[in-house]
Every structure is written in C-alpha cells, then in structure tokens.
Design an enzyme around this catalytic site. Structure first.
Site, PDB file in Angstrom:
ATOM      1  N   ILE A 120      -5.565  -5.323  -1.246  1.00  0.00           N
ATOM      2  CA  ILE A 120      -5.315  -4.869  -2.609  1.00  0.00           C
ATOM      3  C   ILE A 120      -4.121  -3.926  -2.560  1.00  0.00           C
ATOM      4  CG2 ILE A 120      -7.658  -5.173  -3.469  1.00  0.00           C
ATOM      5  CD1 ILE A 120      -8.240  -2.284  -2.987  1.00  0.00           C
ATOM      6  N   ASP A 121      -3.464  -3.751  -3.704  1.00  0.00           N
ATOM      7  CA  ASP A 121      -2.228  -2.967  -3.757  1.00  0.00           C
ATOM      8  C   ASP A 121      -2.427  -1.538  -3.254  1.00  0.00           C
ATOM      9  OD1 ASP A 121      -1.069  -5.157  -4.854  1.00  0.00           O
ATOM     10  OD2 ASP A 121      -0.902  -4.355  -6.884  1.00  0.00           O
ATOM     11  N   ARG A 122      -1.350  -0.963  -2.800  1.00  0.00           N
ATOM     12  CA  ARG A 122      -1.386   0.423  -2.305  1.00  0.00           C
ATOM     13  C   ARG A 122      -1.938   1.387  -3.348  1.00  0.00           C
ATOM     14  NH1 ARG A 122       3.411   3.280   1.080  1.00  0.00           N
ATOM     15  NH2 ARG A 122       2.479   5.333   1.330  1.00  0.00           N
ATOM     16  N   ARG A 220      -0.969  -6.796 -12.603  1.00  0.00           N
ATOM     17  CA  ARG A 220       0.117  -5.965 -13.141  1.00  0.00           C
ATOM     18  C   ARG A 220       1.139  -6.810 -13.908  1.00  0.00           C
ATOM     19  NH1 ARG A 220      -0.277  -0.993 -10.776  1.00  0.00           N
ATOM     20  NH2 ARG A 220      -1.512  -0.876  -8.873  1.00  0.00           N
TER      21      ARG A 220
END
Length: 230
Positions: A120-122, A220
């Site tokens: 998953i994204d930072r 996003r």
C-alpha cells in the site's frame, strides 16, 4: 500440469534444477501430467527459504502485529512508512522492521524472513500481509488474485458525493511526463473502483472503497478524476 501448482516461479525452478520434485517416487519435470491417485512429493531446505531475502533488520521501531500464523503475519502499517527499501543499504522501511521482529522465529522448521505479498502507498495506513517464506508468497498471491482475500479501504475525499454509492470505470496509464505518477487515459489498463458513502463532514466525504482491479495509485487517480481528490 504441475506448472499450475501454488509454487512461486523461483521455487518451481529450484525443484526442477535440483531434481527434488517426485511423482510416485520418480523425479519429474514441472510440465508432467498428474492423474487421480498419484502421489506428489517435494523437499525444501533451510537455505531455499532464505535465498533472495536481503532486507537489513532494523530494531529501532516495533510494529504492531495484528495476527501471526506459521507462514505469515498481519502487520499494522503506519502512514508515512514505505513498504520496502529502494536500495540494499536502506533500513527505514516496513520490511526492515518486520525482518528484525522475525529474528529467531521459525516457519515450517525454517528461519522466518520477511517477504512482501502486496503493498500500500507510503502515505496510507492499514493492514498488510507479510509472508515468512517464499512458498507462502505463491499461495497468498493466488488467494489475492482469486479474490479469496478481500481488501477494503477507507478514504476522506474532498467535496460532498451526492450518491450513496457508485463505481469509477476509467483506464489508468503512466504519466508520460512523470513516470512515477499515474493518470486517467483510455489507452491505459482497465481500472474499476467501487465506493460507498459513509458520511460527510464540512464538505469532506468519508468513503468505503473496494477495488475490482489493483492499479498503482488507483484510488487516488480515480477520485481526482471525478473531481473529489483524496
């Protein structure tokens, strides 16, 4: 065909090269056909499970382990932490911390190491699955691909979404100007996001999101494309 087994490609190659895959007691290639009643066996060694794992352990931070099984962990990833290091000498990623916490653990009588299954994204917080050995990676990959493991996301988006639920079906491609970004582009890969509105506070809406596809930065990109960026 044995190529359909839940083995990662590296493990299948290892079994083939070292002649450790047996069908009814005889060595066979991974292209062999099997029949009902056949007995298939294979062997793996400790060195096989640690091969290719090179995350430097970092004890500076302890992560919250939500659940631990023999072959995998469920880890609570905090926002602001990247999943994996981008160079061999980096030690500030989730996998570095998990590698340190796994020191001394055993998985199927072999030393346990941290292997990434998904990411998953930072900037995103949430539950991530970390395998303890490469054989578990292949099985978990298959379960994710077949939707046997389901992932749900919560996101605050700008503006008030009028409908109670909806879907965003817009292809996503790499930004030609910045290869690290993604954009909506009908020439890209198919991407579908399903969302349900939970509530709105001060013109910001909390949504529950599920993905039909798993493109990079999909949530996003999709919400920005419909005018409700995260």
């Amino acid at each position: 065909l044995l190529t359909g087994l839940l083995f990662p490609r590296s493990i299948r190659g290892l079994l083939r090269q070292k002649k450790r895959l047996l069908l009814n007691g005889r060595n066979i290639p991974t292209s062999e056909l099997v029949s009902p009643g056949d007995k298939l066996s294979f062997s793996l060694e400790t060195s096989d499970f640690s091969k290719g794992q090179n995350y430097l352990p970092n004890n500076d931070r302890r992560l919250r382990i939500l659940s631990e099984k023999e072959d995998y962990l469920l880890v609570d990833k905090p926002a602001g932490m990247k999943m994996h290091p981008h160079s061999p000498n980096e030690t500030d990623a989730l996998l570095n911390y998990v590698e340190a916490q796994l020191k001394g653990h055993l998985s199927r009588s072999c030393p346990a190491h941290a292997f990434m299954v998904h990411r998953i994204d930072r900037d995103t917080s949430g539950v991530v699955i970390i395998a303890k050995n490469p054989l578990a990676v292949g099985i978990l990959d298959q379960l994710l691909a077949k939707k046997r493991i389901k992932r749900t996301y919560l996101a605050w988006v700008s503006g008030n979404l009028e409908n109670k639920k909806g879907s965003i079906d817009q292809a996503i491609a790499v930004d030609p100007i910045n290869p690290y970004k993604r954009i909506v582009d009908q020439a890209g890969q198919k991407a579908v996001t399903h969302w349900t509105k939970i509530h709105t506070v001060y013109q910001n809406t909390l949504v529950r999101v599920s993905l039909e596809t798993g493109r990079t930065h999909q949530i996003r990109v999709h919400f920005a494309a419909i005018g409700h960026p995260i």
